[in-house]
Design an enzyme around this catalytic site. Structure first.
Site, PDB file in Angstrom:
ATOM      1  N   LYS A   1     -42.206 -95.046  74.886  1.00  0.00           N
ATOM      2  CA  LYS A   1     -43.514 -94.659  74.347  1.00  0.00           C
ATOM      3  C   LYS A   1     -44.516 -95.788  74.568  1.00  0.00           C
ATOM      4  CE  LYS A   1     -45.868 -93.501  70.046  1.00  0.00           C
ATOM      5  NZ  LYS A   1     -45.758 -93.292  68.595  1.00  0.00           N
TER       6      LYS A   1
ATOM      7  N   GLU B   1     -35.963-104.325  76.591  1.00  0.00           N
ATOM      8  CA  GLU B   1     -34.708-103.849  77.192  1.00  0.00           C
ATOM      9  C   GLU B   1     -34.991-102.831  78.304  1.00  0.00           C
ATOM     10  OE1 GLU B   1     -33.596-104.265  72.704  1.00  0.00           O
ATOM     11  OE2 GLU B   1     -35.396-103.938  73.924  1.00  0.00           O
TER      12      GLU B   1
ATOM     13  N   GLY C   1     -41.430 -92.152  68.043  1.00  0.00           N
ATOM     14  CA  GLY C   1     -40.338 -92.250  69.007  1.00  0.00           C
ATOM     15  C   GLY C   1     -39.128 -91.431  68.600  1.00  0.00           C
ATOM     16  N   ARG C   2     -38.741 -91.538  67.343  1.00  0.00           N
ATOM     17  CA  ARG C   2     -37.533 -90.855  66.879  1.00  0.00           C
ATOM     18  C   ARG C   2     -37.779 -89.370  66.635  1.00  0.00           C
ATOM     19  NH1 ARG C   2     -39.401 -94.632  63.490  1.00  0.00           N
ATOM     20  NH2 ARG C   2     -40.287 -93.935  61.484  1.00  0.00           N
TER      21      ARG C   2
ATOM     22  N   GLU D   1     -34.402 -95.353  60.186  1.00  0.00           N
ATOM     23  CA  GLU D   1     -35.645 -95.984  60.636  1.00  0.00           C
ATOM     24  C   GLU D   1     -36.851 -95.341  59.942  1.00  0.00           C
ATOM     25  OE1 GLU D   1     -36.364 -97.816  64.870  1.00  0.00           O
ATOM     26  OE2 GLU D   1     -37.434 -95.900  64.826  1.00  0.00           O
TER      27      GLU D   1
ATOM     28  N   HIS E   1      -8.607 -89.170  61.345  1.00  0.00           N
ATOM     29  CA  HIS E   1      -7.541 -90.146  61.624  1.00  0.00           C
ATOM     30  C   HIS E   1      -8.109 -91.554  61.658  1.00  0.00           C
ATOM     31  CE1 HIS E   1      -5.067 -86.620  62.534  1.00  0.00           C
ATOM     32  NE2 HIS E   1      -6.205 -86.139  62.986  1.00  0.00           N
TER      33      HIS E   1
ATOM     34  N   LYS F   1     -37.486-108.849  67.091  1.00  0.00           N
ATOM     35  CA  LYS F   1     -37.846-108.820  68.519  1.00  0.00           C
ATOM     36  C   LYS F   1     -38.629-110.085  68.883  1.00  0.00           C
ATOM     37  CE  LYS F   1     -38.522-103.751  68.693  1.00  0.00           C
ATOM     38  NZ  LYS F   1     -39.541-102.684  68.963  1.00  0.00           N
TER      39      LYS F   1
HETATM   40  O1  F6P Z   1     -37.599-100.927  67.940  1.00  0.00           O
HETATM   41  C1  F6P Z   1     -37.646 -99.687  67.411  1.00  0.00           C
HETATM   42  C2  F6P Z   1     -38.405 -98.744  68.308  1.00  0.00           C
HETATM   43  O2  F6P Z   1     -39.741 -99.015  68.285  1.00  0.00           O
HETATM   44  C3  F6P Z   1     -38.118 -97.302  67.940  1.00  0.00           C
HETATM   45  O3  F6P Z   1     -38.934 -96.837  66.919  1.00  0.00           O
HETATM   46  C4  F6P Z   1     -38.355 -96.623  69.258  1.00  0.00           C
HETATM   47  O4  F6P Z   1     -37.802 -95.357  69.280  1.00  0.00           O
HETATM   48  C5  F6P Z   1     -37.682 -97.594  70.210  1.00  0.00           C
HETATM   49  O5  F6P Z   1     -37.957 -98.887  69.665  1.00  0.00           O
HETATM   50  C6  F6P Z   1     -38.123 -97.534  71.636  1.00  0.00           C
HETATM   51  O6  F6P Z   1     -39.488 -97.692  71.742  1.00  0.00           O
HETATM   52  P1  F6P Z   1     -40.241 -97.254  73.103  1.00  0.00           P
HETATM   53  O7  F6P Z   1     -40.032 -95.813  73.294  1.00  0.00           O
HETATM   54  O8  F6P Z   1     -41.668 -97.641  72.873  1.00  0.00           O
HETATM   55  O9  F6P Z   1     -39.629 -98.057  74.230  1.00  0.00           O
END
Ligand code: F6P
Length: 498
Positions: free
Chosen positions: A182, A188, A243-244, A329, A360, A464
């Site tokens: 987003k 990452e 995002g979620r 979150e 199990h 972060k």
């Molecule tokens: O670090 C948490 C977060 O901001 C989440 O809310 C989000 O879904 C995820 O990182 C990834 O963010 P993006 O879609 O901006 O890469």
């Protein structure tokens, strides 16, 4: 009161405490509740003005007050001419959906071509959090609806092993990467995207045609362009989609690529039906509201600190991980909407795994442990066979009614351990849409009653920033004097190790 007594005194209990909507049956009779409990909990929801808040959300009000944003993920699955009133987002939503359909058609007809003109046969989705957990869960959950077309792969972790494992065996000439972020600032995802580009360039050369191997999903178009993604391959996201809560957008493209755009539209239709139910059903007959009230009953009145999510469905194996982000979150908060510290519990720890492997592993604790862990089980028996159904029902009954086992205390199960069962008619795209929207609205209702903003996540930023500050120190001899003694010692140990 023990559940044994509650059932003994009310022969109609199972019917009284169950709800049905669409193709989902919620049996919540094995909870420590009676009619008075539900009356009081529903009164709590009314006192918290849940119906008014539902109206505000669907009206597009900036209910995400700390970011000054609306939460309009429902628009992504709406089929209204215009929505919401006074701020119609449907034209951009429809345009994005049409572009998704075009892209999926190209992929399925083998006309999505790489730099060398060969058809793309592998698509690697790079994203993390809400840009990963949803599409990953959907692709597995819709496994039975798989269409022929490119194979889907997922990469999220900054650990290079994640991308390496996926790229092993793939051919750069026939591999395309979808970079979903987003913000397009997530380290990452950007690192993995750059490494993917280097992998392509190593065998295809640093040509402009590398762009054929990329698509992106983002609210930051400039960011995607700077990575070399052509504009026609950038699918939009908007700040009014968390995002979620974004799986209904082009973040869900892997699901459309796997099961087809019609299946994706059926998923949207299922969620849309749940939206209508949430908006119109009375509080006591409102499935998301009832699930939310049961959560609050245990968290705020019994001190439960976690809830186990156990889908009796191998295809829903990734659902607990998806719910972890959605619930924790959203409502893992300690200050209220106005920033005041709160003195009551909020979101519990969500954990779980698919049944029957879970039996199990951790069911010993669920049955004989000392913690109260309400359980949410999901089951789609018809597809998965009687044995799975038998185990799902047996576990819920054993949790509720226990097993006295007189004379052998180590074998005794106290019972009175609450569980819900969500019985899914069949795990179709439509039912899956209903199920996910059910939990989104459950989470929203809890946020209203706990008076927290369910749509921000400020708590993730500091870690972060610390990682960003630490990285140079790990890569070369930097000044670590400003660090705490533990971090400094570990950093120096790591640095000396390399
Ligand atoms: O670090 C948490 C977060 O901001 C989440 O809310 C989000 O879904 C995820 O990182 C990834 O963010 P993006 O879609 O901006 O890469």
């Amino acid at each position: 009161m023990h559940l044994r007594e509650l059932f003994a005194e009310d022969a109609a209990r199972a019917q009284r405490f169950s709800l049905e909507f669409g193709e989902i049956l919620l049996d919540y009779s094995k909870h420590r509740i009676n009619a008075e409990t539900m009356r009081l909990l529903v009164a709590l929801a009314a006192q918290a003005q849940v119906p008014a808040w539902i109206g505000r959300m669907f009206n597009g009000d900036s209910i995400n007050n700390s970011e000054g944003r609306a939460a309009l993920h429902m628009a992504l699955r709406a089929d209204l001419a215009a929505f919401p009133e006074g701020r119609d987002v449907m034209p951009v939503v429809r345009a994005a959906r049409e572009r998704m359909r075009g892209f999926v058609d190209q992929a399925h007809h083998g006309v999505l071509l790489g730099a060398g003109g060969r058809a793309i046969i592998d698509i690697v989705h790079i994203g993390i959090g809400g840009s990963d957990l949803g599409p990953r869960m959907l692709v597995r959950a819709l496994r039975k609806f798989r269409k022929s077309g490119p194979k889907l792969h997922f990469v999220a972790n900054t650990d290079p092993a994640d991308l390496d494992a996926v790229l092993a065996g793939l051919d750069p000439g026939t591999t395309l990467f979808i970079v979903a972020s987003k913000t397009f600032t997530t380290v990452e995802t950007l690192d993995n995207a750059r490494r993917a580009r280097a992998w392509l360039a190593a065998s295809l050369g640093e040509t402009k045609d590398l762009a054929r191997h990329f698509a992106a999903v983002t609210a930051n178009e400039a960011g995607a362009k700077s990575l070399g993604v052509p504009a026609e391959r950038v699918f939009p996201l908007w700040d009014w989609v968390g995002g979620r809560y974004s799986v209904w957008s082009a973040v869900g493209l892997p699901a459309a690529l796997a099961a087809g755009m019609d299946a994706f539209e059926a998923l949207l239709a299922g969620a849309r039906a749940m939206d209508a139910h949430f908006q119109t059903a009375t509080l006591e007959r409102n499935m998301p509201v009832v699930l939310a009230l049961l959560e609050i009953w245990y968290v705020n009145f019994f001190g439960a600190q976690s809830r186990a999510v156990i889908p009796y469905s191998e295809d829903l194996r990734d659902f607990p991980a998806y719910l972890q982000q959605l619930e924790m979150e959203s409502n893992g908060k300690r200050v209220d909407r106005d920033g005041h510290e709160i003195d009551y519990a909020t979101a519990p720890v969500i954990w779980g795994a698919a049944g029957t492997p879970s039996q199990h592993s951790f069911h010993q604790l669920l049955h004989q442990g000392t913690h109260l862990v309400p359980v949410g089980q999901g089951a789609d028996p018809p597809a998965a066979g009687a044995a799975l159904a038998a185990n799902a029902l047996a576990q819920s009954a054993a949790l509720a009614f226990g097993n006295p086992a007189p004379g052998t205390p180590h074998k005794a199960l106290p019972g009175n351990r609450p569980s819900s069962i969500l019985l899914l008619e069949r795990l179709t795209p439509g039912v899956l849409g209903q199920l996910i929207a059910l939990y989104e609205h459950k989470v929203f209702t809890e946020g209203v009653i706990w008076n927290v903003n369910s749509f921000d996540q400020w708590g993730v930023e500091h870690g972060k920033n610390l990682a960003r500050a630490l990285l140079p120190g790990l890569l070369q001899d930097g000044d670590s004097s400003g660090l705490d003694a533990s971090t400094r010692a570990l950093l120096e140990r790591l640095r000396d190790r390399d």
